[in-house]
Design an enzyme around this catalytic site. Structure first.
Site, PDB file in Angstrom:
ATOM      1  N   SER A 117      23.101 -99.494  59.112  1.00 29.69           N
ATOM      2  CA  SER A 117      21.843 -98.932  59.582  1.00 29.69           C
ATOM      3  C   SER A 117      22.129 -98.177  60.861  1.00 29.69           C
ATOM      4  CB  SER A 117      20.818-100.042  59.838  1.00 29.69           C
ATOM      5  OG  SER A 117      19.573 -99.511  60.262  1.00 29.69           O
ATOM      6  N   ARG A 366      24.311 -95.530  52.976  1.00 38.37           N
ATOM      7  CA  ARG A 366      23.397 -96.454  52.311  1.00 38.37           C
ATOM      8  C   ARG A 366      22.087 -95.750  52.033  1.00 38.37           C
ATOM      9  NH1 ARG A 366      21.341 -99.585  49.181  1.00 38.37           N
ATOM     10  NH2 ARG A 366      21.065-101.837  49.444  1.00 38.37           N
ATOM     11  N   THR A 402      14.026-102.989  60.057  1.00 37.82           N
ATOM     12  CA  THR A 402      14.581-104.330  60.263  1.00 37.82           C
ATOM     13  C   THR A 402      13.502-105.309  60.712  1.00 37.82           C
ATOM     14  OG1 THR A 402      16.733-103.381  60.848  1.00 37.82           O
ATOM     15  CG2 THR A 402      16.333-105.664  61.494  1.00 37.82           C
ATOM     16  N   CYS A 563      26.795 -88.302  45.532  1.00 37.34           N
ATOM     17  CA  CYS A 563      27.517 -89.533  45.862  1.00 37.34           C
ATOM     18  C   CYS A 563      28.289 -89.350  47.164  1.00 37.34           C
ATOM     19  CB  CYS A 563      28.480 -89.910  44.738  1.00 37.34           C
ATOM     20  SG  CYS A 563      29.552 -91.313  45.171  1.00 37.34           S
ATOM     21  N   CYS A 588      33.305 -96.957  45.467  1.00 39.13           N
ATOM     22  CA  CYS A 588      31.869 -97.169  45.651  1.00 39.13           C
ATOM     23  C   CYS A 588      31.564 -97.960  46.924  1.00 39.13           C
ATOM     24  CB  CYS A 588      31.303 -97.890  44.429  1.00 39.13           C
ATOM     25  SG  CYS A 588      29.543 -98.244  44.538  1.00 39.13           S
ATOM     26  N   CYS A 591      25.895 -97.790  47.909  1.00 39.62           N
ATOM     27  CA  CYS A 591      24.726 -97.162  48.541  1.00 39.62           C
ATOM     28  C   CYS A 591      23.542 -97.053  47.586  1.00 39.62           C
ATOM     29  CB  CYS A 591      25.091 -95.787  49.090  1.00 39.62           C
ATOM     30  SG  CYS A 591      25.303 -94.505  47.840  1.00 39.62           S
ATOM     31  N   CYS A 594      23.342 -93.053  43.361  1.00 36.06           N
ATOM     32  CA  CYS A 594      23.493 -92.558  41.986  1.00 36.06           C
ATOM     33  C   CYS A 594      22.420 -93.122  41.071  1.00 36.06           C
ATOM     34  CB  CYS A 594      24.887 -92.892  41.451  1.00 36.06           C
ATOM     35  SG  CYS A 594      25.299 -94.655  41.496  1.00 36.06           S
TER      36      CYS A 594
END
Length: 619
Positions: A117, A366, A402, A563, A588, A591, A594
């Site tokens: 984050s 992310r 958060t 991606c 990968c 995140c 896709c």
């Protein structure tokens, strides 16, 4: 009456604690997986969720028995919401002298290793959960001292004043490395008696015969890339609970199944998303301004593409900055590449001076929820609840989720604890239904906060785009504080927004210079990403023919651009005629972009073997 504390069976106890002790201090080099086939449509997907093992002779005679464990509450995901829920449950259990067993499973090898984050943390929920967080040495070391906001053109920056009361105001907030904060929350949870199991990926939702949620099963291990069992194949473990908390984070793969099974999205709008890309840099100490927070909109994106940047100066003993770029996944041009937009942004005249002479030390990405109030689904169902970024409580104009995620977990725990300890409860299903959680959430400051900003993100879909959203914020939010008597709508699924490639202009991106901007694979290497190579790709396709016949033919293969980890690429067929999709699942970073943006909705992200994925250090 205190609830029973179930003991682990010998074999299950061994399995749980063996995986709990997994540490990944050394990671092998980044590896690019390759697949070769001579069939007309090369087989890409070998995962059992697409190709049933019941029809595969290679699985005949394989022992498919799973050990099962009983808990009062099982929590999926060790993020801010899941850990806050676990802490609150044990606080209540200790306060009232009840014996409540709480088990929390997390797919990352270490708590916080998959957390990414910005992050600028509003401490409101933390102060409610752990009022003595300073004495407990929570890693909140950088109070915000300076707020800056601007609109970028190609060569200049137009400063925009941040008026008191606007969502972007950060007075009283802290710049944090969220992975470190989550790891600290994990320590608090374990100290209270929560059983925390990193390296466990929840792969399946289990159900009672009456249709209520029974718990979850962790993923099987020891399966070859081609889908056949290895000699060391082991079934996952079943964890049963009276209530299961789903705190998977944005676009959780189990939550997707629950939405469909219980029709949880019947009365809300589709969720909308963004992709956030982030780097950590060590910079020249003379340019370091601890506590400074900077945000921008505008260049390099056009006004109809939602997005913007952040640049945060941390105060952790060295001149460290966190910087990143967010692109709304409702963008229309299939040629847009979020990673390259991020790299291009760093060369802006107002940004590059901060980075010159510095060193990039980390990278990650992310997806994040942007639907807000309109996109919140039904949160409860028999045997389970949705908390945190899984259903989506992010305050989009604040760029913060958060604090709301943590509060949702706390409210869910309070409602669940009341039912677990109610001796006169007459449950209609075996798995407990806890509608009081959603009722209490709607009475809380979370609901009020999200309602007040509900129209800001969808106001960016007008003729003026992002700038129309800024005008709307200034006129309606600042004056009316969200009390306008209307609620704007989102345009629909992000996957439906792409235009055909023939109707769009290709985007020419500058080559990276290796000093300020970088190529994709060297970036992914900085994420510490690693997966067991010999396992079925966890990026599954419902139909292996769709990528070439539709995505490539109509949209020029957008998955190779959206991606942020180089997982998807189109390569020549071995015959030399045509192209095929190659999935480099090893790259990968989890995140979920896709699964969200694929215009065919043919990609289904599932969990790989537990412990696989990025190894972020305080991202």
């Amino acid at each position: 009456m205190p609830l029973p504390l179930c003991t682990l069976s010998g074999q299950a106890h061994h399995c749980l604690h063996a995986l709990k002790s997994v540490k990944k201090d050394c990671l092998p080099p980044l590896h690019i997986a390759r697949w070769a086939s001579t069939s007309p449509v090369p087989r890409i997907t070998t995962h059992y969720t697409i190709h049933s093992r019941n029809k595969d002779k290679r699985w005949e005679g394989v022992n498919m028995e799973r050990f099962a464990e009983e808990a009062d509450v099982v929590i999926v995901g060790a993020g801010p919401a899941g850990l806050s829920a676990a802490i609150r449950l044990k606080q209540l259990a200790n306060e009232y002298g009840k014996d409540v067993r709480v088990c929390l499973v997390e797919k990352a090898a270490q708590i916080g290793a998959h957390t990414l984050s910005g992050a600028c943390l509003e401490p409101r929920a933390l102060e409610e959960l752990l009022p003595d967080w300073k004495e407990r040495e929570a890693p909140l070391q950088t109070p915000v001292t300076e707020d800056k906001f601007g609109i970028l053109t190609k060569n200049s920056r137009i400063p925009v004043p941040i008026l008191p009361g606007l969502p972007m105001t950060n007075h009283g907030n802290y710049i944090v490395r969220l992975g470190h904060f989550v790891n600290w929350l994990g320590e608090q949870a374990e100290a209270l008696g929560v059983e925390v199991y990193p390296g466990y990926a929840a792969a399946e939702v289990l159900f009672h015969e009456d249709g209520s949620v029974k718990g979850i099963a962790t993923n099987d291990v020891g399966i070859q890339k081609d889908g056949a069992p290895k000699a060391n194949f082991e079934r996952g473990l079943e964890l049963h609970a009276k209530v299961t908390f789903f705190a998977e984070g944005c676009h959780g793969h189990l939550a997707k199944q629950l939405y469909n099974r219980y029709n949880l999205r019947e009365k809300c709008q589709p969720q909308s998303y963004g992709i956030g890309l982030k780097e950590l840099w060590l910079i020249d100490e003379k340019k370091w301004k601890p506590g400074r927070v900077e945000h921008t909109v505008g260049w390099p994106l056009d006004r109809h593409t939602y997005g913007g940047s952040f640049l945060y100066h941390l105060n952790e003993g060295e001149p460290l900055v966190a910087l990143g770029f967010v692109v709304g996944l409702d963008y229309q041009n299939p040629y847009l590449n979020p990673f390259k937009e991020f790299q291009r942004w760093k060369h802006h005249p107002s940004v590059v001076p901060t980075l010159e002479g510095g060193k990039r030390i980390a990278y990650g990405a992310r997806a994040l929820n942007e639907g807000g109030f309109q996109s919140i689904p039904k949160l409860t169902f028999p045997g389970g609840v949705l908390i945190g970024c899984s259903p989506g409580f992010m305050n989009v104009p604040k760029i913060k989720g958060t604090h709301t995620a943590m509060k949702s977990g706390m409210l869910a725990s309070e409602a669940v604890f009341n039912q677990l300890t109610n001796e006169n409860l007459q449950a209609k299903t075996i798995g407990l239904d806890v509608p009081e959680y959603e009722e209490n959430l709607k009475k809380s400051w979370v609901w009020k906060e999200l309602y007040s900003v509900r129209n800001i993100r969808p106001s960016c879909h007008g003729v003026l785009g992002v700038y129309g959203g800024m005008i709307y914020t200034g006129v309606f939010y600042w004056i009316l504080r969200g009390m306008e008597p209307w609620t704007l709508k989102h345009p629909g699924l992000d996957s439906d927004q792409l235009k055909p490639a023939k109707d769009c202009t290709p985007i020419e991106y500058p080559k990276p210079d290796g000093k300020i901007s970088f190529d994709l694979l060297s970036s992914v290497a900085l994420s510490g990403t690693n997966h067991e190579h010999d396992q079925p790709p966890h990026l599954t396709l419902k139909d292996d023919s769709v990528p070439v016949n539709k995505n490539l033919a109509i949209y020029d293969g957008p998955e190779q651009r959206f991606c942020p980890a180089g997982v998807y690429e189109y390569v020549p067929l071995e015959t030399g005629e045509g192209l095929r999709l190659q999935i480099n699942a090893q790259n990968c970073v989890h995140c979920k972009t896709c699964d969200i943006k694929d215009p065919s909705q043919n990609i289904n992200w599932v969990v790989p073997e537990g412990g696989g994925g990025p190894a972020y250090n305080g991202m």
